[in-house]
Design a protein around this motif. Structure first.
Motif, PDB file in Angstrom:
ATOM      1  N   ALA A  10       0.778  -1.271  -0.220  1.00 48.51           N
ATOM      2  CA  ALA A  10      -0.012  -0.046   0.034  1.00 48.51           C
ATOM      3  C   ALA A  10       0.741   1.176   0.171  1.00 48.51           C
ATOM      4  O   ALA A  10       0.589   2.261  -0.689  1.00 48.51           O
ATOM      5  CB  ALA A  10      -0.939  -0.110   1.161  1.00 48.51           C
ATOM      6  N   VAL A  11       1.982   1.166   0.804  1.00 46.84           N
ATOM      7  CA  VAL A  11       2.771   2.386   0.838  1.00 46.84           C
ATOM      8  C   VAL A  11       3.398   2.564  -0.620  1.00 46.84           C
ATOM      9  O   VAL A  11       3.787   3.705  -1.049  1.00 46.84           O
ATOM     10  CB  VAL A  11       3.928   2.256   1.873  1.00 46.84           C
ATOM     11  CG1 VAL A  11       4.962   3.184   1.663  1.00 46.84           C
ATOM     12  CG2 VAL A  11       3.151   2.265   3.128  1.00 46.84           C
ATOM     13  N   ILE A  12       3.992   1.563  -1.242  1.00 48.65           N
ATOM     14  CA  ILE A  12       4.583   1.421  -2.522  1.00 48.65           C
ATOM     15  C   ILE A  12       3.548   2.121  -3.529  1.00 48.65           C
ATOM     16  O   ILE A  12       3.863   3.008  -4.323  1.00 48.65           O
ATOM     17  CB  ILE A  12       5.193   0.411  -2.824  1.00 48.65           C
ATOM     18  CG1 ILE A  12       6.307  -0.051  -1.978  1.00 48.65           C
ATOM     19  CG2 ILE A  12       5.529   0.219  -4.538  1.00 48.65           C
ATOM     20  CD1 ILE A  12       6.758  -1.590  -1.995  1.00 48.65           C
ATOM     21  N   GLN A  32      12.926   6.318  -7.827  1.00 51.87           N
ATOM     22  CA  GLN A  32      12.264   7.656  -7.372  1.00 51.87           C
ATOM     23  C   GLN A  32      10.959   7.060  -6.425  1.00 51.87           C
ATOM     24  O   GLN A  32      10.945   7.381  -5.256  1.00 51.87           O
ATOM     25  CB  GLN A  32      11.785   8.284  -8.410  1.00 51.87           C
ATOM     26  CG  GLN A  32      12.825   9.276  -9.227  1.00 51.87           C
ATOM     27  CD  GLN A  32      12.274   9.895 -10.328  1.00 51.87           C
ATOM     28  OE1 GLN A  32      11.426   9.185 -11.167  1.00 51.87           O
ATOM     29  NE2 GLN A  32      12.311  11.022 -10.604  1.00 51.87           N
ATOM     30  N   ILE A  33      10.336   5.924  -7.089  1.00 48.93           N
ATOM     31  CA  ILE A  33       9.309   5.245  -6.329  1.00 48.93           C
ATOM     32  C   ILE A  33       9.717   4.858  -5.104  1.00 48.93           C
ATOM     33  O   ILE A  33       9.019   5.045  -3.971  1.00 48.93           O
ATOM     34  CB  ILE A  33       8.738   4.286  -6.856  1.00 48.93           C
ATOM     35  CG1 ILE A  33       7.982   4.877  -8.419  1.00 48.93           C
ATOM     36  CG2 ILE A  33       7.575   3.329  -6.317  1.00 48.93           C
ATOM     37  CD1 ILE A  33       7.486   4.077  -9.418  1.00 48.93           C
ATOM     38  N   VAL A  39      11.686   2.442   0.774  1.00 51.44           N
ATOM     39  CA  VAL A  39      11.799   0.968   0.869  1.00 51.44           C
ATOM     40  C   VAL A  39      13.092   0.900   0.015  1.00 51.44           C
ATOM     41  O   VAL A  39      13.281   1.644  -0.865  1.00 51.44           O
ATOM     42  CB  VAL A  39      10.589   0.138   0.318  1.00 51.44           C
ATOM     43  CG1 VAL A  39       9.521   0.219   1.073  1.00 51.44           C
ATOM     44  CG2 VAL A  39      10.239   0.640  -1.116  1.00 51.44           C
ATOM     45  N   ALA A  40      13.715  -0.216  -0.226  1.00 48.97           N
ATOM     46  CA  ALA A  40      14.686  -0.589  -1.027  1.00 48.97           C
ATOM     47  C   ALA A  40      14.208  -0.872  -2.580  1.00 48.97           C
ATOM     48  O   ALA A  40      13.028  -1.177  -2.566  1.00 48.97           O
ATOM     49  CB  ALA A  40      15.526  -1.894  -0.709  1.00 48.97           C
ATOM     50  N   ILE A  46      10.174  -7.560  -5.776  1.00 42.21           N
ATOM     51  CA  ILE A  46       9.202  -8.382  -4.965  1.00 42.21           C
ATOM     52  C   ILE A  46       7.850  -8.221  -4.955  1.00 42.21           C
ATOM     53  O   ILE A  46       7.208  -9.497  -4.960  1.00 42.21           O
ATOM     54  CB  ILE A  46      10.116  -8.340  -3.593  1.00 42.21           C
ATOM     55  CG1 ILE A  46      11.385  -8.751  -3.702  1.00 42.21           C
ATOM     56  CG2 ILE A  46       9.148  -9.555  -2.610  1.00 42.21           C
ATOM     57  CD1 ILE A  46      12.189  -8.686  -2.226  1.00 42.21           C
ATOM     58  N   GLN A  47       7.341  -7.379  -4.911  1.00 41.82           N
ATOM     59  CA  GLN A  47       5.909  -7.116  -4.957  1.00 41.82           C
ATOM     60  C   GLN A  47       5.842  -7.099  -6.157  1.00 41.82           C
ATOM     61  O   GLN A  47       5.058  -6.170  -7.014  1.00 41.82           O
ATOM     62  CB  GLN A  47       5.548  -5.600  -4.365  1.00 41.82           C
ATOM     63  CG  GLN A  47       6.218  -5.339  -2.888  1.00 41.82           C
ATOM     64  CD  GLN A  47       5.565  -6.211  -2.034  1.00 41.82           C
ATOM     65  OE1 GLN A  47       4.228  -6.507  -2.189  1.00 41.82           O
ATOM     66  NE2 GLN A  47       6.194  -6.348  -0.994  1.00 41.82           N
TER      67      GLN A  47
END
Length: 59
Positions: A10-12, A32-33, A39-40, A46-47
């Motif tokens: 959700a944060v991503i 940038q994202i 996050v790394a 991974i998502q």
């Protein structure tokens, strides 16, 4: 699915949508994202559903 993974996704998604809204889709980098999501960069890959969602929207 683990709640921590859902929260991170959700944060991503939120960071990506904010960047795309402010600056457009093209030319936005995963760096940038990930920076805006705190996050790394590898976490984005991974998502996988995150990437699939935006690939579909791009075409």
């Amino acid at each position: 699915m683990d709640q921590q993974i859902k929260d991170k996704r959700a944060v991503i998604m939120g960071a990506a949508l904010k960047l795309f809204t402010e600056r457009g889709f093209h030319g936005r980098s995963t760096a940038q994202i990930s920076k805006d999501a705190d996050v790394a960069t590898g976490t984005l890959f991974i998502q996988e559903p995150f990437l699939i969602t935006f690939r579909r929207r791009k075409t």
